[in-house]
Write an enzyme that holds these catalytic residues in place. Sequence first.
Site, PDB file in Angstrom:
ATOM      1  NE  ARG A 241      -3.899  -1.578  -0.012  1.00  0.00           N
ATOM      2  CZ  ARG A 241      -4.543  -2.751  -0.670  1.00  0.00           C
ATOM      3  NH1 ARG A 241      -3.149  -3.168  -1.524  1.00  0.00           N
ATOM      4  NH2 ARG A 241      -5.100  -3.073  -0.879  1.00  0.00           N
ATOM      5  CD  GLU A 270      -2.744   3.371  -5.452  1.00  0.00           C
ATOM      6  OE1 GLU A 270      -3.372   2.191  -6.313  1.00  0.00           O
ATOM      7  OE2 GLU A 270      -1.845   2.882  -5.679  1.00  0.00           O
ATOM      8  CG  HIS A 289      -2.540  -1.063  -7.533  1.00  0.00           C
ATOM      9  ND1 HIS A 289      -3.266   0.048  -5.968  1.00  0.00           N
ATOM     10  CD2 HIS A 289      -2.649  -2.247  -6.699  1.00  0.00           C
ATOM     11  CE1 HIS A 289      -3.448  -0.955  -4.978  1.00  0.00           C
ATOM     12  NE2 HIS A 289      -2.787  -2.292  -5.466  1.00  0.00           N
TER      13      HIS A 289
END
Length: 329
Positions: A241, A270, A289
């Site tokens: 994370r 993000e 991601h």
Amino acid sequence: MALKIVVYKPLPEDVLDELRRQAHVVVLEPALAQSREAVAEALGEALVDADGAIGASIKVTPAMLERATRLKAISTISVGVDNFDLPDLTRRGIVLAHTPDVLTESTADTVFALVLSTARRVVELAEWVKAGHWHGSIGPEQYGIDVHGKTIGIVGLGRIGGALARRAALGFGMHVLYANRHANEAAERAYGARRVELPELLSQSDFVCLQVPLTPQTQRLIGAPELRAMKRSAILINASRGAIVDEVALTAALADGTIAGAGLDVFEHEPLPADSPLLAMRNVVALPHIGSATHETRHAMARCAAQNLLDALAGRLTRNVANPEVQPR
């Protein structure tokens, strides 16, 4: 009365069909220009008379659940549960299910891809070739560093961390250090992993890989002091994370040579803004991601999450529960 399920992330058609066979399904389909806040507001409205929900990537707050008096279960298509207030869900009697097993190997592949691509400067040099700069034999300016035989430090030796240790030790002959709340005796036996405290791991590792969940204890776990404790030749890998790393401190450490590079699949915000200074750095590999983003794994995650939800609504879910102490409604 038929069960109502709210779907707030796209699902494969076969998974949707299975849900539709057993419940009335409402699919939220936000417009392309719709903000995350607007999507969250629409989700909150849809949950008012829902029995269950399935999705990911949206923060589900206590305020969104105030009127959701029928809601019995939420199934997140992820292993991480930091988009939820677990104590609040537990207090309300709402089961939270997640998908901790099906993405382990794909995510470990991504982590090791970051190790290799940062060490061997794969992304940078691929772009260098495409830009027409390859005119002869390469020199030291294009050299990378070895991976085999180096020391990898894994912060968090759970499922994904263990899969990473297997790749590192058995595939690349790496020495494995790990920092974890509990000893992982299986990894110690199988891969020669050695448990150490975080300061020793940081000072001894050539690659520091973060594999911990985001909690109040791990937020900004890696800041300026921790980066200074690392070798100047070391590379930081974060595929857990974004908020586990202080990005301002990381940017400064990369700019002044405190550490050699970073491979990042996650960021505090993000999508990463296009003007982020991290994107201008040659010693950074930045990915959008993609940890579990393969066709096979994302489909398996969706199927697992859907089955989790159906089992939870039927009162028979016994695994993949993030708040096992909950007393279901």
